[in-house]
Design an enzyme around this catalytic site. Structure first.
Site, mmCIF file in Angstrom:
data_model
loop_
_atom_site.group_PDB
_atom_site.id
_atom_site.type_symbol
_atom_site.label_atom_id
_atom_site.label_comp_id
_atom_site.label_asym_id
_atom_site.label_seq_id
_atom_site.Cartn_x
_atom_site.Cartn_y
_atom_site.Cartn_z
ATOM 1 C CG HIS A 88 -0.212 -0.200 2.518
ATOM 2 N ND1 HIS A 88 -0.113 -1.441 3.114
ATOM 3 C CD2 HIS A 88 0.446 0.645 3.341
ATOM 4 C CE1 HIS A 88 0.573 -1.333 4.236
ATOM 5 N NE2 HIS A 88 0.928 -0.079 4.394
ATOM 6 C CG ASP A 198 5.197 -3.440 6.580
ATOM 7 O OD1 ASP A 198 5.549 -3.860 7.687
ATOM 8 O OD2 ASP A 198 4.073 -2.955 6.342
ATOM 9 C CD GLU A 239 5.399 -7.527 8.561
ATOM 10 O OE1 GLU A 239 4.865 -7.340 9.664
ATOM 11 O OE2 GLU A 239 4.834 -7.309 7.477
ATOM 12 C CD GLN A 346 1.387 -7.805 16.133
ATOM 13 O OE1 GLN A 346 1.309 -6.625 16.444
ATOM 14 N NE2 GLN A 346 2.017 -8.210 15.045
#
Length: 489
Positions: A88, A198, A239, A346
């Site tokens: 993005h 990423d 990632e 997380q």
């Protein structure tokens, strides 16, 4: 290039002194031999959100941080790792702003995933969306475009606002590939050695799938990026937060990967005072990895450890972390939660705080990390044994800011006076300079309340022994004279 098998530092451009010039001075003055493996500078680009992860462009540096000259100055002494948000780009980028102004007539229109590229009618189908691994309630946002204000739905995987600030790129578009090539070529010119891809797991959107790490399509894209990076002498680090089997597949594909399982396993071993699960994992994990305990996001749980953990036990461990100040990132899609409703994506907390600010437990955790095969990364808050910044998390409303404290030079100097930090720096120096870490690794059979790991190369050998009852970590190694030395971490 060949990556250095030494410790890397992860830091924001403004989190150690205030800007890139200050960062360079801090590194040279205090940590020149510490981050010998390099420095991961989290996004220093102009950005409209997500602390740098909604970049407007990769061709410029955010002026308040400094310039590309400052990046190159750091690169004179340290290999630099930079992020590329391959999935993005910012809503405020010149490319999307042109699209907003001109709509489908924009020269950049093909960069973006309008919904008619997904559904022929351009109308979303809820049954398809229900199968997707979502990071927000809907995977698209609506924007008024052109002089008429025509509303166009565009794919937006991430973003806390509606419409989102993070606009997905259509990686099937030749125009997107040209743009990515321009960014990579620029990185090469700025002497960037490693690029982290990423959010690469989200780049393939395909109906009937989770739209996350869609196989085999994802490999064709990774191969294309790898060929581009190889041609420029740049290493890639994808990632991907996914089921552990996905990481193994990436390793088989020849990629460097993150060990997103290790932080939880180390935490679990220290809290439960049992090495069983940690050692079982260490015996099967691929070695071509970057290891970490902490980062700018949080400690991965789901989906990284799906199938590896008992959710009841995981909930107890998570609850303990929350008692110690942590906050949580949760899974959005019901379909991707555990059967019993466990939904922790997380754990957001400083690793030092997560271990109850116990110096010995923290040093034991780092010793285990540094003995596990791979390139170790240490997050700047972890390097300074920082505790939770709960005030900043509350002030910003962003839970991840709990572990993103910005240190002044004075605060860094104060942290360096702490015994736990000095012990950590000594351990890092050992990891950076002892040659056995370039040799053969072994998990030594031990009692359940111990961890024993060893390295051996020619005349150099070292063994780590962690007593999980006392958290004492001891390293026995052979020095250059052939003498056995006992080193209490």
């Amino acid at each position: 290039m060949t990556l250095k098998n030494q410790v890397q530092l992860i830091t924001y451009p403004d989190s150690m002194g205030g800007d890139l010039k200050a960062l360079n001075q801090v590194l040279l003055n205090y940590f020149a031999d510490i981050c010998a493996g390099g420095v991961h500078i989290l996004p220093p680009f102009p950005s409209s959100g997500d602390r740098g992860f909604a970049p407007l462009t990769y061709l410029e540096i955010e002026p308040s941080f400094g310039s590309w000259e400052d990046i190159r100055a750091i690169g004179d002494h340290f290999d630099i790792l930079i992020d590329l948000m391959v999935n993005h780009i910012s809503r405020q980028s010149p490319y999307f702003q042109d699209f907003l102004a001109k709509g489908r007539a924009s020269a950049y229109a093909d960069l973006f995933l309008t919904l008619d590229k997904i559904w022929e009618s351009g109308e979303p189908v809820q049954a398809d969306i229900d199968k997707m691994f979502l990071r927000r309630p809907l995977p698209y946002s609506t924007y008024p475009t052109g002089e008429t204000g025509e509303e166009i739905n565009v794919w937006t995987t991430f973003g806390k606002t509606d419409p989102s600030e993070q606009i997905d790129l259509d990686i099937r578009s030749q125009q997107t590939k040209q743009l990515l090539t321009e960014f990579f070529t620029h990185f090469k010119e700025q002497n960037i050695k490693i690029v982290r891809l990423d959010a690469v797991g989200y780049v393939i959107k395909k109906l009937g799938t989770s739209c996350f790490f869609v196989e085999p399509d994802i490999y064709a894209f990774l191969d294309w990026v790898k060929d581009l990076a190889d041609s420029l002498g740049i290493e890639l680090l994808p990632e991907v937060h996914a089921h552990h089997s996905t990481q193994f597949k990436l390793a088989e594909h020849g990629c460097w990967i993150y060990d997103f399982i290790l932080p939880y396993r180390v935490l679990e071993a220290l809290v439960h005072r049992s090495s069983h699960e940690l050692c079982r994992y260490l015996n099967v994990r691929p070695h071509k990895r970057f290891t970490m305990l902490d980062c700018h996001d949080g400690i991965p749980v789901k989906p990284d450890l799906d199938g590896l953990i008992n959710t009841r036990e995981a909930r107890e461990l998570v609850d303990l972390c929350v008692e110690r100040g942590a906050n949580l990132s949760l899974i959005v899609s019901d379909e991707h939660k555990a059967e019993d409703g466990f939904d922790v994506h997380q754990i957001r907390c400083s690793y030092y705080s997560m271990l109850g600010s116990d110096d010995d437990a923290y040093l034991a955790a780092r010793a285990i990390q540094f003995f596990v095969p791979g390139i170790p990364q240490v997050y700047y808050v972890g390097l300074l044994a920082g505790e939770n910044d709960i005030a900043r998390a509350m002030e910003t409303g962003e839970g991840r800011e709990i572990n993103r404290h910005n240190y002044s030079v004075e605060e860094i100097e104060q942290a360096l006076e702490k015994e736990v930090v000095q012990r950590l720096l000594k351990l890092i120096r050992f990891r950076n300079t002892y040659d056995a870490f370039n040799g053969a690794f072994r998990v030594i059979s031990s009692a359940d309340d111990e961890v024993r790991l060893s390295w051996h190369k020619e005349k150099a050998s070292c063994e780590l022994h962690v007593n999980l009852n006392t958290y004492q970590a001891m390293i026995q190694y052979v020095d250059e004279k052939g003498c056995k030395i006992d080193y209490t971490v």
